[in-house]
Design a protein around this motif. Structure first.
Motif, short mmCIF file in Angstrom:
data_model
loop_
_atom_site.label_atom_id
_atom_site.label_comp_id
_atom_site.label_asym_id
_atom_site.label_seq_id
_atom_site.Cartn_x
_atom_site.Cartn_y
_atom_site.Cartn_z
N UNK A 43 0.82 -1.21 0.00
CA UNK A 43 0.00 0.00 0.00
C UNK A 43 0.86 1.27 0.00
N UNK A 44 1.87 1.29 0.88
CA UNK A 44 2.61 2.54 1.10
C UNK A 44 3.82 2.69 0.19
N UNK A 104 -1.80 26.13 -3.24
CA UNK A 104 -3.11 25.65 -2.80
C UNK A 104 -3.96 26.75 -2.18
N UNK A 110 -4.42 20.70 -4.86
CA UNK A 110 -4.96 20.28 -3.56
C UNK A 110 -3.90 20.51 -2.48
N UNK A 111 -4.35 20.67 -1.24
CA UNK A 111 -3.38 20.91 -0.17
C UNK A 111 -2.91 19.60 0.44
N UNK A 112 -2.44 18.72 -0.40
CA UNK A 112 -1.87 17.48 0.11
C UNK A 112 -2.76 16.28 -0.15
N UNK A 150 -2.93 12.11 -1.64
CA UNK A 150 -2.46 11.48 -2.86
C UNK A 150 -3.55 11.42 -3.91
N UNK A 151 -4.80 11.49 -3.45
CA UNK A 151 -5.88 11.30 -4.41
C UNK A 151 -7.12 12.03 -3.92
N UNK A 179 -10.53 12.54 -2.47
CA UNK A 179 -11.28 11.68 -1.56
C UNK A 179 -12.68 11.37 -2.08
N UNK A 180 -13.18 12.22 -2.99
CA UNK A 180 -14.54 11.97 -3.47
C UNK A 180 -14.55 10.98 -4.64
N UNK A 194 6.51 13.52 2.95
CA UNK A 194 5.24 12.83 3.19
C UNK A 194 4.46 13.49 4.31
N UNK A 218 4.65 16.79 5.20
CA UNK A 218 4.13 18.09 4.77
C UNK A 218 2.97 17.91 3.80
N UNK A 274 0.97 15.29 3.41
CA UNK A 274 0.02 14.26 3.84
C UNK A 274 0.04 13.07 2.87
N UNK A 305 0.58 9.38 1.84
CA UNK A 305 0.57 8.12 2.60
C UNK A 305 1.69 7.17 2.17
N UNK A 306 2.92 7.51 2.49
CA UNK A 306 4.05 6.72 2.00
C UNK A 306 4.75 5.91 3.06
#
Lengths: 533, 346
Positions: B100-101, B163, B170-172, B174-175, B177-178, B286, B288, B290, B292-293
């Motif tokens: 995942x990460x 941002x 976007x302000x951070x 990876x993807x 959310x919607x 990661x 700063x 957000x 998810x690494x």
């Protein structure tokens, strides 16, 4: 040197000016129209979503939107009110609790809430051979807050009965918190080991998906039984934004609607800004200084009193909490059962402290090591700063103090093994009962090496008797009396010095309505809505 | 390739392999010992009420009651068979967490690295090729920015500008959310959304990648630029340039086909070391952004004494970085054997 300076001028200066100049520039904000999704951001992710097997705040805050217990705290108070149980009775002798379940409630997967289904959530924790007793799970709260429960059984379709081995007055409180939340038995059967990633309860929002370290997405439970607190958004997202300043930035830009975990210093600017609402109230915690009574230098009560009197707790609260908390007078949060009506808090009296200490050359002879954690905790947002303040206070009365900062786990480990001299630590209450503070600090049974929570190694039969007496007593007035006696003993012996109570803080967009901070510190987002346009 | 070359080549490979095995042994032992040497039992520290019976039972279930040597052997075995156990904290399988990460970190690092190489090479070539004062100043600026400005500072700045003020990015995260993420094939959102032909998702992923990739690109860009510039300033290169010019080649051909080839061997080596630095510094970016690494995952695991995560994931990353450095060394050798020969003969 010159070249370094030039580099500084060519790069940092223009960028810094840009940064400064821009603060006056109007940021691009998302429109204040009612969003479909409510987004709440916090600093780290939940660990597990099985209510019986979590202990970190992020997990609890998430699971609290999805699952509920038989009873709950009336919003914003420590009063118990019915939840999934419509009503309840406690027998005269305090040994039997009977809960009558609410009719017509269904878990998110459609399973009906019956006595049989409710039993499952308790039996899986009690009984190691139960199929729901997952091998990876610890169920660590069961043996810790619910140990008096001997049997849980159904009486008819909709009645659950708890039989206790001995009375415990804090049990009702414990039944209102997450380890006692009900989960769907069918879901546990379906998901097995993976249940903690697919929680199914009865709460206002139901679980949709979880991208670790990024976000947990929930959607509205359209059939939520509590109509007055029905969810107002289509979806609810708990987002992870690890960096404090970025979390604030996201709130400002309107990408998220509520945040927690801010440093006190960051609050000042937000409080005067009409775009945000700052919620703040005393949390259920206490930050304290513990002596190691096994260290011969601290065996004298007088010395312990002198050290306690040397510390300006009000000054500490101001410095260490930036005004987002208060000085602690007792080892329990303000307003808790047992708080004396006419108190006798430790005075701040450095002169007297100096006099007392002058008569104890052994404590003045060698430096004292003050051990502290390096990472922030709720009760000490900047623990090292707090330790430095205490050091300067103690040095004013003639002591020599060295500070040793360790990462939280190492710190905890030394305290639990009594390998320290003076320790700065704190406690966050679990269930809102006084027992959950005083037994933790002063119970002689909490001094098992490696597992201790009575780090001072304080053993007193009288104290034990009062603590156990208050735990078994069901009459509140008598409990108050017993806890006052405990506090009097504490005041005489001072194994620990309570220092501060910090506030719980949440900041939201001012468009949000219906949000209230809970005393227990959990987040309740079910009733939250968007102001009418 | 004649026999002597082949032997020398195989010797070189053998030496690297031996070094790799040594590093594995040292790193795995160090990790194994370190996580056990820190005072405090990871099992007991995880429990709120760690009664000794419970702790002992849990240790037995996890095999922590076995002799240390047995545990080390089992650790080696489980590492190489890919059975990395479960996180003590989240209960998730460590392997699933890595799946995942890690791609998230790799995607970001590769994006930052590629962007850095492009910026670095172009700046160096144009600054040297056109002898433009402005470009030279820019390369100086880039060097200072990339090598001295901390990533969390520049990252925050990028977020404020990109941002908060402009509202372009976007302000951070990876993807979006919607959106539902594309079906997982490679773990890279860019590649997965392309494979699924979902353009909207591809752009969402790119949009999230822009700011962190730019910030991450600064360090490799500065490194590549300075190394390449130094190389291109070599008087021998000047002679070569004149010779090429005399043959009537245009500047584009001279710079990008001939001089870049000669100059690129040290650049490849720099890329190898930059990659290690990127992974090592991943936790800052990661945090700063957000993102998810794996960086955030590892740091949290160390602080929480998450035994199996520390043991396996840290080792994996160490070996990976070593592997990449070896491969880039090898590539540099292939590109320009002369430049690396003297070092190898030592």
């Amino acid at each position: 040197m010159f070249s370094l300076f030039r580099r500084f001028v060519t790069v940092f200066l223009p960028l810094s000016l840009l940064l400064l100049g821009g603060s006056g520039c109007s940021p691009k904000e998302l429109s204040s129209k009612r969003p479909e999704t409510l987004i709440f951001a916090r600093g780290s992710d939940a660990q597990k979503l099985d209510p019986a097997d979590v202990d970190d705040g992020e997990s609890v805050n998430t699971i609290s939107q999805i699952c509920e217990g038989l009873v709950r705290f009336k919003s914003g108070t420590l009063e118990i009110e019915p939840s999934l149980a419509e009503s309840y009775e406690i027998s005269e002798n305090g040994l039997r609790y009977t809960f009558h379940l609410r009719e017509g409630v269904r878990f998110h997967d459609g399973t009906a809430l019956t006595a049989e289904a409710a039993l499952f959530s308790f039996h899986r924790q009690m009984d190691e051979s139960h199929p729901g007793h997952l091998p990876e799970a610890n169920f660590q709260y069961w043996n810790y807050l619910y140990q008096e429960i001997k049997e849980v059984r159904a009486e008819g379709e909709m009645t659950v009965v708890f039989e206790l081995s001995e009375p415990n007055s804090s049990l009702l409180y414990s039944l209102a918190i997450f380890p006692a939340f009900l989960v769907s038995p069918n879901a546990l059967e379906t998901y097995g080991e993976e249940f903690q990633r697919h929680p199914v309860g009865t709460g206002p929002y139901r679980f949709l998906n979880w991208t670790p370290n990024q976000a947990i997405v929930m959607e509205k439970n359209p059939d939520y039984w509590d109509v007055a607190n029905a969810p107002k958004f289509e979806r609810l997202v708990m987002k992870v934004v690890p960096e404090n300043s970025v979390r604030l930035l996201e709130l400002k830009s309107g990408h998220v609607h509520g945040i927690d975990g801010l440093q006190p210093a960051e609050l000042a600017a937000l409080e005067s800004d009409p775009r945000f609402t700052v919620y703040q109230r005393p949390g259920m915690n206490v930050g304290y200084l513990t002596y190691n009574l096994q260290d011969p230098r601290f065996t004298s009560r007088e010395v312990r009193l002198a050290i306690a009197m040397a510390i300006d707790r009000k000054g500490l609260a101001k410095i260490a909490l930036d005004g987002t908390g208060r000085a602690a007078d007792y080892p329990i949060p303000p307003g808790f059962l047992g708080e004396p009506k006419k108190g006798n808090p430790i005075p701040y009296d450095p002169e007297r402290a100096r006099e007392i200490l002058a008569a104890h050359p052994d404590i003045l002879a060698a430096p004292i090591k003050l051990q502290v954690m390096s990472q922030p905790r709720q009760y000490f947002p900047d623990p090292v700063k707090a330790a430095s303040f205490i050091r300067s206070e103690l040095e004013k009365v003639g002591l020599t103090v060295t500070i040793e900062a360790k990462d939280f786990k190492s710190h905890l480990n030394s305290l639990r093994n009594f390998e320290f001299e003076l320790g700065l630590i704190g406690w966050m209450g679990d269930n809102g009962d006084t027992d959950n503070f005083l037994s933790i600090f002063f119970g002689s049974w909490a001094t098992i090496k490696g597992a201790a929570s009575n780090y001072a190694f304080y053993k007193n039969d009288e104290m034990d008797a009062y603590l156990l007496g208050a735990r078994r007593e069901t009459d509140m007035a008598k409990r108050q009396e017993l806890y006052e006696k405990c506090l009097a003993l504490w005041r005489r012996d001072l194994p620990i010095v309570p220092l501060v109570h910090s506030n719980n803080i949440v900041v939201t967009r001012s468009e949000l309505t219906g949000f209230e901070l809970q005393l227990i510190g959990d987040l309740r987002l079910g009733p939250v809505g968007w102001k009418a346009e | 390739m004649n026999a002597e070359h082949l032997i020398r080549f195989l010797k070189g490979v053998g030496r690297k392999l031996a070094l790799f095995v040594t590093i594995y042994l040292i790193a795995s032992m160090a990790l194994f010992m370190a996580i056990r040497a820190i005072p405090g039992d990871p099992i007991a520290l995880r429990l709120k009420n760690p009664d000794p019976v419970r702790v002992a039972k849990e240790r037995e279930r996890l095999g922590l009651d076995k002799p240390v040597m047995t545990q080390y052997v089992l650790y080696g075995k489980s590492f190489w068979t890919g059975d990395w156990g479960r996180s003590l904290l989240s209960g998730r399988k460590v392997r699933e967490d890595v799946a995942q990460f890690f791609p998230a970190t790799l995607e970001l690092s590769l994006a930052g690295l590629s962007l850095g190489i492009i910026i670095g090479v172009l700046t160096a070539v144009f600054a040297e090729g056109f002898r433009s004062q402005w470009l030279k100043r820019f390369s100086f600026f880039l060097g200072t920015l990339g090598l001295t400005v901390p990533i969390f500072w520049i990252g925050l700045l990028a977020l404020i500008v990109g941002s908060l003020w402009l509202g372009w990015f976007p302000s951070g995260g990876r993807f979006d959310l919607s959106m539902v993420p594309p079906p997982n094939v490679t773990g890279s959102l860019l590649i997965d959304s392309l494979l699924a032909g979902q353009w909207e998702k591809f752009w969402a992923a790119v949009n999230h990648l822009v700011l962190p990739a730019i910030c991450l690109s600064l360090y490799p860009a500065a490194q590549v630029c300075s190394v390449l510039q130094a190389r291109l300033q070599d008087p021998k290169i000047e002679i070569l340039k004149r010779a090429l010019k005399a043959r009537g080649f245009g500047p584009a051909r001279i710079w990008f086909r001939h001089l870049l080839k000669v100059g690129s061997a040290p650049v490849v080596t720099v890329i190898g070391t930059s990659f290690g630095a990127l992974l090592g510094g991943a936790v800052l970016t990661e945090t700063v952004f957000s993102w998810p690494g794996i960086g955030r995952y590892m740091v949290a695991a160390v602080l929480d004494r998450d035994l199996y995560v520390v043991q396996n994931v840290l080792l994996l990353v160490i070996l990976l970085v070593v592997g990449v450095v070896f491969i880039t060394d090898f590539l540099a050798h292939v590109i320009n054997p002369v430049a690396t020969k003297s070092e190898e003969d030592q």
